[in-house]
Scaffold this motif. Structure first.
Motif, mmCIF file in Angstrom:
data_model
loop_
_atom_site.group_PDB
_atom_site.id
_atom_site.type_symbol
_atom_site.label_atom_id
_atom_site.label_comp_id
_atom_site.label_asym_id
_atom_site.label_seq_id
_atom_site.Cartn_x
_atom_site.Cartn_y
_atom_site.Cartn_z
ATOM 1 N N PHE A 292 9.985 -103.780 -43.851
ATOM 2 C CA PHE A 292 9.184 -102.779 -43.163
ATOM 3 C C PHE A 292 7.936 -102.391 -43.970
ATOM 4 C CE2 PHE A 292 12.873 -102.031 -40.395
ATOM 5 C CZ PHE A 292 12.219 -101.994 -39.176
ATOM 6 N N LEU A 293 8.034 -102.421 -45.304
ATOM 7 C CA LEU A 293 6.855 -102.139 -46.126
ATOM 8 C C LEU A 293 5.777 -103.197 -45.929
ATOM 9 C CD1 LEU A 293 8.416 -100.889 -49.474
ATOM 10 C CD2 LEU A 293 6.829 -99.623 -48.016
ATOM 11 N N VAL A 294 6.170 -104.421 -45.612
ATOM 12 C CA VAL A 294 5.202 -105.487 -45.365
ATOM 13 C C VAL A 294 4.668 -105.405 -43.941
ATOM 14 C CG1 VAL A 294 4.941 -107.993 -45.187
ATOM 15 C CG2 VAL A 294 6.173 -107.005 -47.118
ATOM 16 N N VAL A 295 5.551 -105.143 -42.967
ATOM 17 C CA VAL A 295 5.157 -105.153 -41.551
ATOM 18 C C VAL A 295 4.389 -103.884 -41.170
ATOM 19 C CG1 VAL A 295 6.053 -105.218 -39.186
ATOM 20 C CG2 VAL A 295 7.065 -106.675 -40.937
ATOM 21 N N LEU A 296 4.924 -102.742 -41.505
ATOM 22 C CA LEU A 296 4.287 -101.451 -41.186
ATOM 23 C C LEU A 296 4.104 -100.660 -42.483
ATOM 24 C CD1 LEU A 296 6.469 -100.499 -38.107
ATOM 25 C CD2 LEU A 296 4.108 -101.252 -38.049
ATOM 26 N N PRO A 297 3.123 -101.031 -43.287
ATOM 27 C CA PRO A 297 3.074 -100.503 -44.653
ATOM 28 C C PRO A 297 2.922 -98.990 -44.766
ATOM 29 C CG PRO A 297 1.117 -101.805 -44.167
ATOM 30 C CD PRO A 297 2.047 -101.957 -43.020
ATOM 31 N N TYR A 298 1.938 -98.403 -44.141
ATOM 32 C CA TYR A 298 1.695 -96.976 -44.329
ATOM 33 C C TYR A 298 2.786 -96.121 -43.693
ATOM 34 C CZ TYR A 298 -2.893 -97.991 -46.238
ATOM 35 O OH TYR A 298 -3.901 -98.443 -47.034
ATOM 36 N N VAL A 299 3.220 -96.498 -42.513
ATOM 37 C CA VAL A 299 4.257 -95.727 -41.823
ATOM 38 C C VAL A 299 5.558 -95.784 -42.613
ATOM 39 C CG1 VAL A 299 5.630 -95.578 -39.711
ATOM 40 C CG2 VAL A 299 3.185 -96.072 -39.573
ATOM 41 N N THR A 300 5.930 -96.982 -43.079
ATOM 42 C CA THR A 300 7.167 -97.133 -43.830
ATOM 43 C C THR A 300 7.106 -96.373 -45.149
ATOM 44 O OG1 THR A 300 7.443 -99.313 -42.857
ATOM 45 C CG2 THR A 300 8.787 -98.805 -44.782
ATOM 46 N N ALA A 301 5.979 -96.432 -45.834
ATOM 47 C CA ALA A 301 5.841 -95.695 -47.090
ATOM 48 C C ALA A 301 5.985 -94.191 -46.847
ATOM 49 C CB ALA A 301 4.498 -96.006 -47.747
ATOM 50 N N LEU A 302 5.385 -93.706 -45.784
ATOM 51 C CA LEU A 302 5.489 -92.290 -45.459
ATOM 52 C C LEU A 302 6.930 -91.911 -45.117
ATOM 53 C CD1 LEU A 302 3.867 -89.699 -45.090
ATOM 54 C CD2 LEU A 302 3.567 -90.321 -42.694
ATOM 55 N N VAL A 303 7.601 -92.740 -44.324
ATOM 56 C CA VAL A 303 8.997 -92.478 -43.970
ATOM 57 C C VAL A 303 9.874 -92.508 -45.219
ATOM 58 C CG1 VAL A 303 10.998 -93.424 -42.731
ATOM 59 C CG2 VAL A 303 8.792 -93.255 -41.587
ATOM 60 N N TYR A 304 9.643 -93.483 -46.099
ATOM 61 C CA TYR A 304 10.430 -93.575 -47.325
ATOM 62 C C TYR A 304 10.259 -92.325 -48.175
ATOM 63 C CZ TYR A 304 12.569 -95.548 -51.505
ATOM 64 O OH TYR A 304 13.390 -95.772 -52.580
ATOM 65 N N LEU A 305 9.011 -91.885 -48.329
ATOM 66 C CA LEU A 305 8.759 -90.701 -49.146
ATOM 67 C C LEU A 305 9.383 -89.443 -48.546
ATOM 68 C CD1 LEU A 305 5.075 -91.340 -50.230
ATOM 69 C CD2 LEU A 305 7.144 -91.591 -51.609
ATOM 70 N N ILE A 306 9.393 -89.356 -47.235
ATOM 71 C CA ILE A 306 10.007 -88.198 -46.581
ATOM 72 C C ILE A 306 11.528 -88.270 -46.673
ATOM 73 C CG2 ILE A 306 10.387 -87.069 -44.350
ATOM 74 C CD1 ILE A 306 7.444 -87.823 -43.671
ATOM 75 N N ALA A 307 12.093 -89.443 -46.366
ATOM 76 C CA ALA A 307 13.544 -89.584 -46.309
ATOM 77 C C ALA A 307 14.191 -89.619 -47.690
ATOM 78 C CB ALA A 307 13.910 -90.848 -45.536
ATOM 79 N N ARG A 308 13.543 -90.251 -48.648
ATOM 80 C CA ARG A 308 14.182 -90.471 -49.944
ATOM 81 C C ARG A 308 13.398 -89.880 -51.112
ATOM 82 N NH1 ARG A 308 17.889 -95.015 -50.292
ATOM 83 N NH2 ARG A 308 17.087 -95.147 -52.405
ATOM 84 N N GLY A 309 12.406 -89.059 -50.829
ATOM 85 C CA GLY A 309 11.550 -88.516 -51.875
ATOM 86 C C GLY A 309 12.278 -87.669 -52.896
ATOM 87 N N LYS A 310 13.206 -86.838 -52.451
ATOM 88 C CA LYS A 310 13.939 -85.978 -53.371
ATOM 89 C C LYS A 310 14.791 -86.822 -54.323
ATOM 90 C CE LYS A 310 17.084 -82.063 -53.592
ATOM 91 N NZ LYS A 310 17.932 -81.149 -52.843
ATOM 92 N N GLY A 311 15.510 -87.782 -53.776
ATOM 93 C CA GLY A 311 16.316 -88.668 -54.617
ATOM 94 C C GLY A 311 15.454 -89.504 -55.535
ATOM 95 N N MET A 312 14.286 -89.890 -55.054
ATOM 96 C CA MET A 312 13.342 -90.666 -55.863
ATOM 97 C C MET A 312 12.906 -89.853 -57.080
ATOM 98 S SD MET A 312 9.949 -92.353 -54.260
ATOM 99 C CE MET A 312 8.881 -93.432 -55.159
ATOM 100 N N ALA A 313 12.596 -88.596 -56.864
ATOM 101 C CA ALA A 313 12.188 -87.718 -57.969
ATOM 102 C C ALA A 313 13.335 -87.489 -58.942
ATOM 103 C CB ALA A 313 11.676 -86.392 -57.418
ATOM 104 N N GLU A 314 14.549 -87.307 -58.425
ATOM 105 C CA GLU A 314 15.708 -87.093 -59.293
ATOM 106 C C GLU A 314 15.994 -88.327 -60.146
ATOM 107 O OE1 GLU A 314 18.787 -85.981 -56.597
ATOM 108 O OE2 GLU A 314 18.005 -83.948 -56.314
#
Length: 137
Positions: free
Chosen positions: A50-72
């Motif tokens: 999805f990062l290759v097919v829909l790059p900006y949308v997927t990056a935004l979704v990833y940051l919203i969905a997994r941002g807290k865990g990413m920071a931790e």
């Protein structure tokens, strides 16, 4: 190529957006493959597709969905690196102040050094500990 101010401004915005996307993409990939050990390989592959097919949308979704865990995970990795560095510094510094003081006390008890020399060695050992604590922080 830049025949007007507006085309230059637009090119600047596009270049900025592309570089920002690359930075976010690399952070996401590092989070997926080096920090997150709980997510299965299939889920990681889907994120990459999805990062290759829909790059900006997927990056935004990833940051919203997994941002807290990413920071931790990033914080935990930084703390682990700090602990490893602190351990290395302590190991490389040699003997601990407690060992130095114990050795000086043994010399004092044996009568090899005077009480004032013992106090000087003790102060030196404690001073080295304070200096090392400041370096670690």
């Amino acid at each position: 190529m830049w025949n007007s101010f507006w085309s230059f401004l637009w090119s600047t915005v596009v270049i900025f957006a592309f570089i920002a996307y690359l930075m976010i993409l690399f952070n996401i990939l590092v989070d997926l493959f080096w920090r997150d050990h709980k997510t299965s390989g299939w889920i990681k592959a889907v994120w990459v597709i999805f990062l290759v097919v829909l790059p900006y949308v997927t990056a935004l979704v990833y940051l919203i969905a997994r941002g807290k865990g990413m920071a931790e995970r990033a914080r935990e990795q930084a703390l682990q690196a700090k602990r490893e560095t602190d351990d290395y510094i302590r190991q490389a510094a040699g003997r601990s102040p407690a060992q130095e003081i114990a050795d000086a006390k043994a010399l004092l008890d044996a009568g090899t050094i005077t009480h004032s020399e013992f106090d000087g060695l003790k102060a030196k050992a404690l001073g080295q500990q304070l200096a090392m604590d400041r370096m670690v922080r």
